[in-house]
Design an enzyme around this catalytic site. Structure first.
Site, PDB file in Angstrom:
ATOM      1  NE  ARG A   1       3.052  -3.259 -22.734  1.00  0.00           N
ATOM      2  CZ  ARG A   1       3.898  -2.961 -21.825  1.00  0.00           C
ATOM      3  NH1 ARG A   1       5.070  -2.196 -21.862  1.00  0.00           N
ATOM      4  NH2 ARG A   1       4.045  -3.999 -20.931  1.00  0.00           N
TER       5      ARG A   1
ATOM      6  CG  ASP B   1       1.054  -2.671 -15.999  1.00  0.00           C
ATOM      7  OD1 ASP B   1       1.462  -3.626 -16.602  1.00  0.00           O
ATOM      8  OD2 ASP B   1       0.696  -1.361 -16.549  1.00  0.00           O
TER       9      ASP B   1
ATOM     10  NE  ARG C   1       3.178  -8.882 -16.335  1.00  0.00           N
ATOM     11  CZ  ARG C   1       2.932  -8.392 -17.748  1.00  0.00           C
ATOM     12  NH1 ARG C   1       3.090  -7.199 -18.090  1.00  0.00           N
ATOM     13  NH2 ARG C   1       2.597  -9.383 -18.643  1.00  0.00           N
TER      14      ARG C   1
ATOM     15  CG  HIS D   1       0.099  -1.350 -20.165  1.00  0.00           C
ATOM     16  ND1 HIS D   1       0.773  -2.047 -19.299  1.00  0.00           N
ATOM     17  CD2 HIS D   1       0.119  -2.169 -21.291  1.00  0.00           C
ATOM     18  CE1 HIS D   1       0.740  -3.278 -19.527  1.00  0.00           C
ATOM     19  NE2 HIS D   1       0.312  -3.405 -20.751  1.00  0.00           N
TER      20      HIS D   1
END
Ligand SMILES: NC(=O)C1=CN([C@@H]2O[C@H](COP(=O)(O)OP(=O)(O)OC[C@H]3O[C@@H](n4cnc5c(N)ncnc54)[C@H](O)[C@@H]3O)[C@@H](O)[C@H]2O)C=CC1
Ligand SMILES: O=C([O-])CC(=O)C(=O)O
Length: 308
Positions: A88, A148, A151, A175
């Protein structure tokens, strides 16, 4: 009530769809720079109204910020997503310029808005948005931890072979693939510690799978995910517009909480009508504190690349 979503791509369209379906706003504005794209997404979504039984007007615009005026919440998803093999963090070069200019334009037309930042690298983009908007800190919320944590709960439920709604679990920290901190010690299955049922090795496996959740999907899809990111973005919008006072993990500007200052990074916060209202102290143990410190240091290093 007006909610604006900037970026009509995969994540933005998904956020707009959930916001319309849940009737979180009567007006949902989608803005993109790609000519006609947001208008097309808006028309497509409006044609779902009778099929899905909602009454929200979705308006698309190519770059006309006057249409976003007076938004209560603005969700920023504009920017490029990663491709398989990328991190990212590698998106910063392109996305920082986009997020800065989008934030400045939005604030001109909606000075009272609450910003929900999704574009990656999210913690750094949230910090950039907070700095370039000049908004009170409570009105800038980075969305990453909510996704998150969802998940994490999915992975825990998979390991427990149980209903994911019976599992509680929170991810804090940055993140990023290596900066996320799934708090396995605090995770529960219907109020009982998950360690009652899962070995230390299994919990380690769950935590690792959670941390690379976005990378795994990017590998499968060829671009990053959008259903759960869209649902997580809409969940933050919902907590604000319905004043839910919900405990969520989000990237917010810290002034000493969790031992950090002048940084946006994921911590548990209460989200309601005024944005994030307070940081909740989870009383981390020494190991968790050390992980949080390392995570914040990595985010801070990324922030140093910004031209503020
Ligand atoms: N924080 C999180 O949990 C998550 C973050 N993301 C991030 O969200 C961002 C968007 O991802 P996708 O929707 O999959 O990408 P996408 O490529 O499908 O959509 C991005 C959209 O932004 C638009 N855009 C670019 N510059 C713009 C500008 N200056 N003004 C308005 N619109 C502009 C593009 O035209 C495009 O339609 C990426 O940076 C991705 O990494 C994605 C998933 C989860
Ligand atoms: O993985 C990515 O690049 C997109 C994202 O942030 C996620 O799905 O968690």
């Amino acid at each position: 009530m007006k909610v604006t979503v900037v970026g009509a791509g995969n994540v933005g369209a998904s956020v707009a769809e959930y916001v319309a379906m849940k009737e979180l706003a009567d007006e949902v504005v989608i803005l993109d720079i790609k000519e006609g794209f947001a208008e097309g997404k808006a028309m497509d979504l409006n044609q779902c109204a009778t099929l899905n039984g909602f009454n929200a007007n979705v308006i698309g615009t190519t770059g006309d910020y006057s249409k976003t005026a007076g938004s209560k919440v603005v969700v920023i998803t504009s920017g490029i997503p990663r491709k398989p093999g990328m991190t990212r963090e590698e998106l910063i070069g392109t996305n920082a310029g986009i997020v800065k200019s989008v934030t400045e334009n939005l604030i001109k037309h909606s000075p009272d808005a609450i910003l929900v930042v999704i574009s990656n690298p999210m913690d750094t983009m949230t910090y950039l948005s907070a700095k370039s908007s000049g908004l009170p800190k409570n009105r800038v919320i980075g969305m990453g931890g909510t996704l998150d944590s969802a998940r994490f709960r999915y992975r825990l439920a998979e390991a427990l072979a149980c209903n994911p709604n019976d599992v509680q679990g929170v991810v804090i920290g940055g993140h990023g693939d290596t900066t996320m901190i799934p708090l396995t010690r605090l995770a529960t299955y219907n109020s009982t510690p998950v360690s009652n049922y899962l070995s230390e090795e299994k919990l380690e496996e769950v935590a690792k799978a959670t941390m690379v959740g976005g990378a795994t999907l990017t590998g499968l899809l060829g671009t990053s995910a959008w259903y759960a990111p869209g649902a997580a973005g809409a969940a933050v919008v919902e907590a604000i517009v319905r004043d839910q006072k919900k405990l969520m993990s989000a990237s917010v500007y810290l002034e000493g909480e969790y031992g950090q200052k002048d940084i946006c990074v994921g911590v548990p916060v209460i989200v309601g009508k005024d944005g994030w209202e307070e940081v909740v102290d989870f009383k981390l143990n020494d190991d968790e504190k050390a992980k949080f410190e390392a995570s914040a240091a990595a985010v801070r290093k990324m922030n140093d690349a910004l031209e503020l």
